[in-house]
Design a protein around this motif. Sequence first.
Motif, PDB file in Angstrom:
ATOM      1  N   ALA A  45      37.203  36.595  10.325  1.00 31.54           N
ATOM      2  CA  ALA A  45      37.391  36.109   8.959  1.00 31.54           C
ATOM      3  C   ALA A  45      38.737  35.406   8.849  1.00 31.54           C
ATOM      4  O   ALA A  45      39.765  35.923   9.300  1.00 31.54           O
ATOM      5  N   TYR A  46      38.711  34.231   8.235  1.00 34.82           N
ATOM      6  CA  TYR A  46      39.955  33.496   8.014  1.00 34.82           C
ATOM      7  C   TYR A  46      40.791  34.240   6.974  1.00 34.82           C
ATOM      8  O   TYR A  46      40.301  34.659   5.939  1.00 34.82           O
ATOM      9  N   GLY A  47      42.065  34.418   7.272  1.00 37.13           N
ATOM     10  CA  GLY A  47      42.946  35.155   6.376  1.00 37.13           C
ATOM     11  C   GLY A  47      43.048  36.620   6.736  1.00 37.13           C
ATOM     12  O   GLY A  47      43.958  37.312   6.271  1.00 37.13           O
ATOM     13  N   ALA A  48      42.137  37.103   7.578  1.00 33.99           N
ATOM     14  CA  ALA A  48      42.187  38.499   8.009  1.00 33.99           C
ATOM     15  C   ALA A  48      42.330  38.580   9.526  1.00 33.99           C
ATOM     16  O   ALA A  48      43.192  39.281  10.046  1.00 33.99           O
ATOM     17  N   ASP A  49      41.471  37.846  10.242  1.00 33.74           N
ATOM     18  CA  ASP A  49      41.501  37.855  11.711  1.00 33.74           C
ATOM     19  C   ASP A  49      42.029  36.541  12.273  1.00 33.74           C
ATOM     20  O   ASP A  49      42.840  36.525  13.190  1.00 33.74           O
ATOM     21  N   LEU A  50      41.532  35.435  11.718  1.00 33.35           N
ATOM     22  CA  LEU A  50      41.897  34.121  12.232  1.00 33.35           C
ATOM     23  C   LEU A  50      43.293  33.724  11.784  1.00 33.35           C
ATOM     24  O   LEU A  50      43.615  33.771  10.594  1.00 33.35           O
ATOM     25  N   ILE A  51      44.118  33.335  12.740  1.00 31.87           N
ATOM     26  CA  ILE A  51      45.443  32.810  12.416  1.00 31.87           C
ATOM     27  C   ILE A  51      45.356  31.307  12.188  1.00 31.87           C
ATOM     28  O   ILE A  51      45.994  30.763  11.286  1.00 31.87           O
ATOM     29  N   ALA A  52      44.568  30.634  13.008  1.00 31.74           N
ATOM     30  CA  ALA A  52      44.386  29.181  12.878  1.00 31.74           C
ATOM     31  C   ALA A  52      43.045  28.810  13.492  1.00 31.74           C
ATOM     32  O   ALA A  52      42.513  29.528  14.345  1.00 31.74           O
ATOM     33  N   TRP A  53      42.503  27.684  13.058  1.00 30.31           N
ATOM     34  CA  TRP A  53      41.256  27.216  13.630  1.00 30.31           C
ATOM     35  C   TRP A  53      41.160  25.708  13.514  1.00 30.31           C
ATOM     36  O   TRP A  53      41.776  25.090  12.640  1.00 30.31           O
ATOM     37  N   SER A  54      40.407  25.117  14.399  1.00 34.00           N
ATOM     38  CA  SER A  54      40.151  23.680  14.391  1.00 34.00           C
ATOM     39  C   SER A  54      38.756  23.467  14.949  1.00 34.00           C
ATOM     40  O   SER A  54      38.463  23.853  16.084  1.00 34.00           O
ATOM     41  N   LEU A  55      37.874  22.877  14.135  1.00 30.88           N
ATOM     42  CA  LEU A  55      36.502  22.624  14.535  1.00 30.88           C
ATOM     43  C   LEU A  55      36.184  21.151  14.359  1.00 30.88           C
ATOM     44  O   LEU A  55      36.671  20.517  13.412  1.00 30.88           O
ATOM     45  N   ALA A  56      35.394  20.622  15.244  1.00 28.04           N
ATOM     46  CA  ALA A  56      35.028  19.207  15.153  1.00 28.04           C
ATOM     47  C   ALA A  56      33.630  18.999  15.703  1.00 28.04           C
ATOM     48  O   ALA A  56      33.221  19.657  16.667  1.00 28.04           O
TER      49      ALA A  56
END
Length: 327
Positions: free
Chosen positions: A186-197
Amino acid sequence: MSGLHPTARLDLDGQVTTMAEAAAYRIRVDLGVGDAHDAAEVHVTTDSPLVDAAPGAQLTIELGERDDLVEVITGDVTTVATRVDSTVITALAPSYRLSHQRTGRAFVGDTAGDIAQSLLDLAEVDAGEVRAPQRLAIFHVDEGRSAWRHLRRLARLADCETSSDASGGLNFRAAKSGTRGDHRLAYGADLIAWSLATHGSTAPYAAAPYGAASEAGNDKWFVVHKDPTGGAPDEPTRLPAPIRDRDSAGEIGTGWSSRSERAELGGHLLTLGRAAIRAGDLIELVDVDDSPLPTVVRALEVQHRFDGHRGFTTAIRIGGPSSGGLP
Protein backbone atom coordinates in the motif's frame (compact mmCIF):
# COMPACT_ATOMS: atom_id res chain seq x y z
CA MET A 1 6.63 -5.62 6.81
CA SER A 2 6.23 -2.52 8.95
CA GLY A 3 9.62 -3.35 10.47
CA LEU A 4 10.19 -1.80 13.90
CA HIS A 5 13.02 -4.21 14.66
CA PRO A 6 14.53 -5.41 11.36
CA THR A 7 17.52 -7.69 11.69
CA ALA A 8 19.50 -10.36 9.87
CA ARG A 9 20.95 -13.76 10.64
CA LEU A 10 23.91 -15.31 8.82
CA ASP A 11 24.85 -18.98 8.65
CA LEU A 12 28.33 -19.61 7.26
CA ASP A 13 29.02 -23.34 7.16
CA GLY A 14 27.14 -23.82 10.42
CA GLN A 15 28.55 -20.74 12.14
CA VAL A 16 25.36 -18.82 12.95
CA THR A 17 25.57 -15.15 13.88
CA THR A 18 23.27 -12.17 14.05
CA MET A 19 24.20 -9.12 12.00
CA ALA A 20 25.63 -7.48 15.13
CA GLU A 21 27.59 -10.57 16.16
CA ALA A 22 29.02 -10.83 12.65
CA ALA A 23 30.05 -7.14 12.77
CA ALA A 24 28.26 -6.77 9.42
CA TYR A 25 27.37 -3.25 8.41
CA ARG A 26 25.91 -3.87 4.95
CA ILE A 27 24.05 -6.75 3.32
CA ARG A 28 22.76 -6.84 -0.24
CA VAL A 29 20.84 -9.70 -1.84
CA ASP A 30 19.96 -9.66 -5.56
CA LEU A 31 17.26 -12.00 -6.89
CA GLY A 32 16.02 -12.26 -10.47
CA VAL A 33 14.33 -14.28 -13.20
CA GLY A 34 16.76 -13.40 -15.98
CA ASP A 35 20.26 -14.32 -17.08
CA ALA A 36 22.02 -13.38 -13.83
CA HIS A 37 22.47 -15.74 -10.89
CA ASP A 38 21.08 -14.73 -7.50
CA ALA A 39 23.82 -13.16 -5.42
CA ALA A 40 24.56 -11.92 -1.91
CA GLU A 41 27.18 -9.48 -0.67
CA VAL A 42 28.06 -9.10 3.01
CA HIS A 43 30.36 -6.33 4.27
CA VAL A 44 31.95 -6.98 7.66
CA THR A 45 34.56 -5.16 9.72
CA THR A 46 38.08 -6.52 10.22
CA ASP A 47 37.24 -7.91 13.67
CA SER A 48 34.29 -9.97 12.40
CA PRO A 49 34.28 -13.71 13.12
CA LEU A 50 33.46 -14.18 9.42
CA VAL A 51 36.71 -12.73 8.04
CA ASP A 52 38.11 -16.26 7.73
CA ALA A 53 35.41 -17.22 5.23
CA ALA A 54 36.78 -19.05 2.20
CA PRO A 55 35.42 -19.73 -1.29
CA GLY A 56 33.35 -22.90 -1.32
CA ALA A 57 31.69 -22.31 2.05
CA GLN A 58 27.90 -22.26 2.16
CA LEU A 59 26.20 -19.03 3.18
CA THR A 60 22.56 -18.66 4.19
CA ILE A 61 21.02 -15.24 4.90
CA GLU A 62 17.78 -14.60 6.73
CA LEU A 63 16.18 -11.16 6.91
CA GLY A 64 13.12 -9.77 8.63
CA GLU A 65 11.79 -8.90 12.03
CA ARG A 66 13.65 -9.90 15.15
CA ASP A 67 11.11 -12.65 15.88
CA ASP A 68 10.11 -13.40 12.27
CA LEU A 69 13.11 -14.03 10.05
CA VAL A 70 12.72 -15.25 6.46
CA GLU A 71 15.38 -17.16 4.56
CA VAL A 72 16.18 -15.18 1.40
CA ILE A 73 19.20 -16.90 -0.15
CA THR A 74 21.45 -19.92 0.21
CA GLY A 75 24.56 -19.99 -1.93
CA ASP A 76 28.22 -20.80 -2.28
CA VAL A 77 30.86 -18.26 -1.28
CA THR A 78 32.74 -17.42 -4.47
CA THR A 79 34.84 -14.39 -3.48
CA VAL A 80 36.32 -13.04 -0.25
CA ALA A 81 37.81 -9.57 -0.79
CA THR A 82 39.95 -8.08 1.98
CA ARG A 83 40.22 -4.31 2.23
CA VAL A 84 42.00 -1.96 4.61
CA ASP A 85 39.05 -1.65 6.96
CA SER A 86 36.63 -4.37 5.89
CA THR A 87 36.06 -7.73 4.24
CA VAL A 88 33.44 -8.32 1.53
CA ILE A 89 32.00 -11.82 1.19
CA THR A 90 30.22 -12.62 -2.07
CA ALA A 91 28.06 -15.70 -2.59
CA LEU A 92 26.13 -16.97 -5.60
CA ALA A 93 23.10 -19.23 -5.76
CA PRO A 94 23.98 -22.81 -6.79
CA SER A 95 22.69 -22.08 -10.31
CA TYR A 96 26.11 -20.52 -11.03
CA ARG A 97 27.50 -24.07 -11.29
CA LEU A 98 25.63 -24.39 -14.58
CA SER A 99 27.83 -21.60 -15.96
CA HIS A 100 30.89 -23.79 -15.38
CA GLN A 101 29.41 -26.96 -16.85
CA ARG A 102 29.62 -27.89 -20.53
CA THR A 103 28.38 -31.00 -22.28
CA GLY A 104 27.25 -32.25 -25.64
CA ARG A 105 23.95 -34.05 -25.90
CA ALA A 106 20.83 -34.35 -28.05
CA PHE A 107 17.41 -34.65 -26.41
CA VAL A 108 14.82 -36.33 -28.63
CA GLY A 109 11.11 -36.19 -27.83
CA ASP A 110 11.60 -34.82 -24.30
CA THR A 111 9.65 -32.07 -22.58
CA ALA A 112 11.31 -28.76 -21.76
CA GLY A 113 11.00 -29.70 -18.07
CA ASP A 114 12.76 -33.05 -18.64
CA ILE A 115 15.63 -31.30 -20.43
CA ALA A 116 15.92 -28.68 -17.68
CA GLN A 117 16.02 -31.40 -15.02
CA SER A 118 18.79 -33.24 -16.90
CA LEU A 119 20.92 -30.09 -17.06
CA LEU A 120 20.39 -29.48 -13.34
CA ASP A 121 21.42 -33.04 -12.54
CA LEU A 122 24.51 -32.64 -14.68
CA ALA A 123 25.66 -29.61 -12.65
CA GLU A 124 24.51 -31.10 -9.32
CA VAL A 125 22.04 -28.26 -8.73
CA ASP A 126 18.91 -29.06 -6.73
CA ALA A 127 15.62 -28.60 -8.53
CA GLY A 128 12.97 -26.30 -7.12
CA GLU A 129 9.73 -26.23 -9.10
CA VAL A 130 10.42 -27.62 -12.57
CA ARG A 131 7.26 -27.53 -14.65
CA ALA A 132 7.41 -27.13 -18.43
CA PRO A 133 5.29 -29.68 -20.32
CA GLN A 134 6.06 -28.44 -23.86
CA ARG A 135 7.40 -31.41 -25.82
CA LEU A 136 10.26 -30.78 -28.24
CA ALA A 137 11.09 -33.02 -31.18
CA ILE A 138 14.78 -32.39 -30.63
CA PHE A 139 16.98 -30.06 -28.58
CA HIS A 140 20.74 -29.91 -29.02
CA VAL A 141 23.16 -29.02 -26.23
CA ASP A 142 26.71 -28.40 -27.43
CA GLU A 143 29.99 -27.86 -25.62
CA GLY A 144 30.47 -24.45 -27.20
CA ARG A 145 28.19 -22.87 -24.59
CA SER A 146 27.67 -23.47 -20.90
CA ALA A 147 24.75 -25.48 -19.57
CA TRP A 148 23.38 -22.22 -18.15
CA ARG A 149 23.26 -20.58 -21.61
CA HIS A 150 21.46 -23.63 -23.00
CA LEU A 151 19.01 -23.60 -20.09
CA ARG A 152 18.28 -19.92 -20.69
CA ARG A 153 17.81 -20.63 -24.42
CA LEU A 154 15.38 -23.38 -23.51
CA ALA A 155 13.51 -21.01 -21.19
CA ARG A 156 13.07 -18.42 -23.94
CA LEU A 157 11.83 -21.08 -26.36
CA ALA A 158 9.28 -22.49 -23.90
CA ASP A 159 8.42 -19.08 -22.37
CA CYS A 160 9.58 -20.17 -18.93
CA GLU A 161 11.48 -18.30 -16.25
CA THR A 162 14.46 -19.41 -14.23
CA SER A 163 14.76 -18.36 -10.61
CA SER A 164 16.28 -19.71 -7.41
CA ASP A 165 14.27 -20.46 -4.29
CA ALA A 166 15.48 -19.50 -0.83
CA SER A 167 17.21 -22.84 -0.23
CA GLY A 168 19.09 -22.73 -3.53
CA GLY A 169 16.87 -24.94 -5.70
CA LEU A 170 16.37 -23.74 -9.27
CA ASN A 171 12.86 -23.14 -10.57
CA PHE A 172 12.03 -23.61 -14.24
CA ARG A 173 8.40 -22.70 -14.85
CA ALA A 174 5.98 -20.41 -16.64
CA ALA A 175 5.66 -16.83 -15.44
CA LYS A 176 2.94 -16.35 -12.86
CA SER A 177 -0.40 -14.98 -14.02
CA GLY A 178 -3.61 -13.83 -12.39
CA THR A 179 -5.35 -10.90 -10.79
CA ARG A 180 -4.39 -11.66 -7.18
CA GLY A 181 -0.99 -10.87 -5.76
CA ASP A 182 1.31 -12.99 -3.62
CA HIS A 183 1.97 -9.77 -1.67
CA ARG A 184 0.06 -6.52 -1.10
CA LEU A 185 1.86 -3.18 -0.93
CA ALA A 186 0.00 0.00 0.00
CA TYR A 187 1.27 3.44 -0.92
CA GLY A 188 1.81 5.50 2.22
CA ALA A 189 2.16 2.40 4.38
CA ASP A 190 4.55 0.00 2.61
CA LEU A 191 5.62 1.74 -0.59
CA ILE A 192 8.23 4.46 -0.23
CA ALA A 193 8.29 5.29 -3.95
CA TRP A 194 7.02 3.84 -7.19
CA SER A 195 7.27 4.40 -10.93
CA LEU A 196 5.11 2.57 -13.46
CA ALA A 197 4.99 2.93 -17.21
CA THR A 198 3.26 1.27 -20.13
CA HIS A 199 5.22 0.61 -23.29
CA GLY A 200 3.99 0.42 -26.84
CA SER A 201 3.20 -3.13 -27.78
CA THR A 202 5.22 -4.94 -30.40
CA ALA A 203 3.80 -7.62 -32.63
CA PRO A 204 4.72 -10.98 -31.15
CA TYR A 205 6.25 -13.65 -33.31
CA ALA A 206 4.09 -16.57 -34.30
CA ALA A 207 5.58 -20.06 -34.44
CA ALA A 208 5.26 -22.52 -37.31
CA PRO A 209 6.42 -26.14 -37.30
CA TYR A 210 9.83 -26.88 -38.75
CA GLY A 211 8.77 -30.38 -39.73
CA ALA A 212 5.71 -32.17 -41.07
CA ALA A 213 4.77 -34.39 -38.14
CA SER A 214 1.19 -33.09 -38.16
CA GLU A 215 0.63 -33.97 -41.80
CA ALA A 216 2.96 -36.90 -42.50
CA GLY A 217 2.85 -38.58 -39.09
CA ASN A 218 5.14 -38.46 -36.08
CA ASP A 219 7.60 -40.87 -37.67
CA LYS A 220 8.09 -38.30 -40.47
CA TRP A 221 8.94 -35.40 -38.17
CA PHE A 222 12.18 -34.87 -40.08
CA VAL A 223 10.34 -34.02 -43.32
CA VAL A 224 10.66 -30.26 -43.90
CA HIS A 225 7.61 -28.26 -44.98
CA LYS A 226 7.72 -26.55 -48.33
CA ASP A 227 5.39 -23.85 -46.94
CA PRO A 228 5.32 -24.20 -43.11
CA THR A 229 3.16 -21.12 -42.55
CA GLY A 230 0.38 -22.35 -44.81
CA GLY A 231 0.42 -19.20 -46.92
CA ALA A 232 1.25 -15.57 -46.28
CA PRO A 233 1.14 -15.12 -42.47
CA ASP A 234 -0.51 -12.11 -40.84
CA GLU A 235 2.37 -11.66 -38.35
CA PRO A 236 6.11 -12.26 -38.17
CA THR A 237 6.74 -15.98 -37.97
CA ARG A 238 9.66 -18.07 -36.77
CA LEU A 239 10.35 -21.72 -37.36
CA PRO A 240 12.07 -23.07 -34.22
CA ALA A 241 13.96 -26.23 -35.17
CA PRO A 242 12.81 -28.23 -32.09
CA ILE A 243 9.13 -27.81 -33.11
CA ARG A 244 7.91 -30.26 -35.76
CA ASP A 245 4.10 -30.29 -35.40
CA ARG A 246 1.40 -27.61 -35.44
CA ASP A 247 0.06 -28.29 -31.93
CA SER A 248 3.46 -27.68 -30.38
CA ALA A 249 3.95 -24.61 -32.57
CA GLY A 250 0.65 -23.24 -31.30
CA GLU A 251 1.72 -23.71 -27.67
CA ILE A 252 5.05 -22.03 -28.28
CA GLY A 253 3.42 -19.16 -30.17
CA THR A 254 0.95 -18.60 -27.32
CA GLY A 255 3.86 -18.35 -24.91
CA TRP A 256 5.66 -15.83 -27.08
CA SER A 257 2.48 -13.74 -27.29
CA SER A 258 2.21 -13.80 -23.49
CA ARG A 259 5.83 -12.64 -23.17
CA SER A 260 5.09 -9.72 -25.48
CA GLU A 261 2.07 -8.81 -23.34
CA ARG A 262 4.11 -8.84 -20.13
CA ALA A 263 6.68 -6.50 -21.69
CA GLU A 264 4.06 -3.76 -22.10
CA LEU A 265 4.48 -2.83 -18.43
CA GLY A 266 7.63 -1.73 -16.63
CA GLY A 267 8.75 0.25 -13.64
CA HIS A 268 10.25 0.17 -10.16
CA LEU A 269 9.01 -0.06 -6.58
CA LEU A 270 10.78 0.81 -3.34
CA THR A 271 9.31 -0.51 -0.13
CA LEU A 272 10.19 -1.07 3.49
CA GLY A 273 12.03 -4.37 3.78
CA ARG A 274 9.87 -7.30 2.70
CA ALA A 275 12.04 -10.40 2.90
CA ALA A 276 9.27 -12.69 1.61
CA ILE A 277 9.15 -11.01 -1.82
CA ARG A 278 11.01 -13.04 -4.44
CA ALA A 279 11.65 -12.60 -8.14
CA GLY A 280 8.70 -13.91 -10.13
CA ASP A 281 6.12 -13.11 -7.44
CA LEU A 282 2.96 -11.13 -8.17
CA ILE A 283 2.49 -7.93 -6.20
CA GLU A 284 -0.86 -6.24 -5.65
CA LEU A 285 -0.61 -2.45 -5.40
CA VAL A 286 -3.06 -0.72 -3.07
CA ASP A 287 -3.89 3.01 -2.82
CA VAL A 288 -1.51 4.02 -5.61
CA ASP A 289 -3.41 7.29 -6.18
CA ASP A 290 -6.02 7.04 -8.94
CA SER A 291 -3.63 5.51 -11.44
CA PRO A 292 -5.27 3.69 -14.37
CA LEU A 293 -2.24 1.41 -14.48
CA PRO A 294 -2.48 -2.25 -13.40
CA THR A 295 -2.97 -3.08 -9.75
CA VAL A 296 -1.12 -6.39 -10.10
CA VAL A 297 2.49 -6.42 -11.26
CA ARG A 298 5.22 -9.03 -11.41
CA ALA A 299 8.63 -8.80 -9.75
CA LEU A 300 11.44 -9.31 -12.27
CA GLU A 301 14.32 -8.32 -10.01
CA VAL A 302 14.35 -7.92 -6.24
CA GLN A 303 17.14 -6.29 -4.27
CA HIS A 304 17.11 -6.51 -0.48
CA ARG A 305 19.43 -3.99 1.18
CA PHE A 306 20.25 -3.73 4.87
CA ASP A 307 22.66 -1.08 6.10
CA GLY A 308 23.09 1.51 8.80
CA HIS A 309 21.94 4.42 6.65
CA ARG A 310 18.59 3.28 5.21
CA GLY A 311 17.83 0.29 7.40
CA PHE A 312 16.11 -2.57 5.58
CA THR A 313 14.61 -1.75 2.18
CA THR A 314 13.49 -3.77 -0.84
CA ALA A 315 13.79 -2.41 -4.38
CA ILE A 316 11.85 -4.18 -7.13
CA ARG A 317 11.97 -3.93 -10.92
CA ILE A 318 8.57 -4.94 -12.21
CA GLY A 319 6.82 -6.07 -15.36
CA GLY A 320 3.34 -7.26 -16.22
CA PRO A 321 1.78 -10.60 -15.31
CA SER A 322 0.77 -12.99 -18.06
CA SER A 323 -2.91 -12.07 -17.85
CA GLY A 324 -5.36 -10.10 -15.79
CA GLY A 325 -3.03 -7.22 -14.93
CA LEU A 326 -3.21 -5.03 -18.02
CA PRO A 327 -6.02 -2.51 -18.54
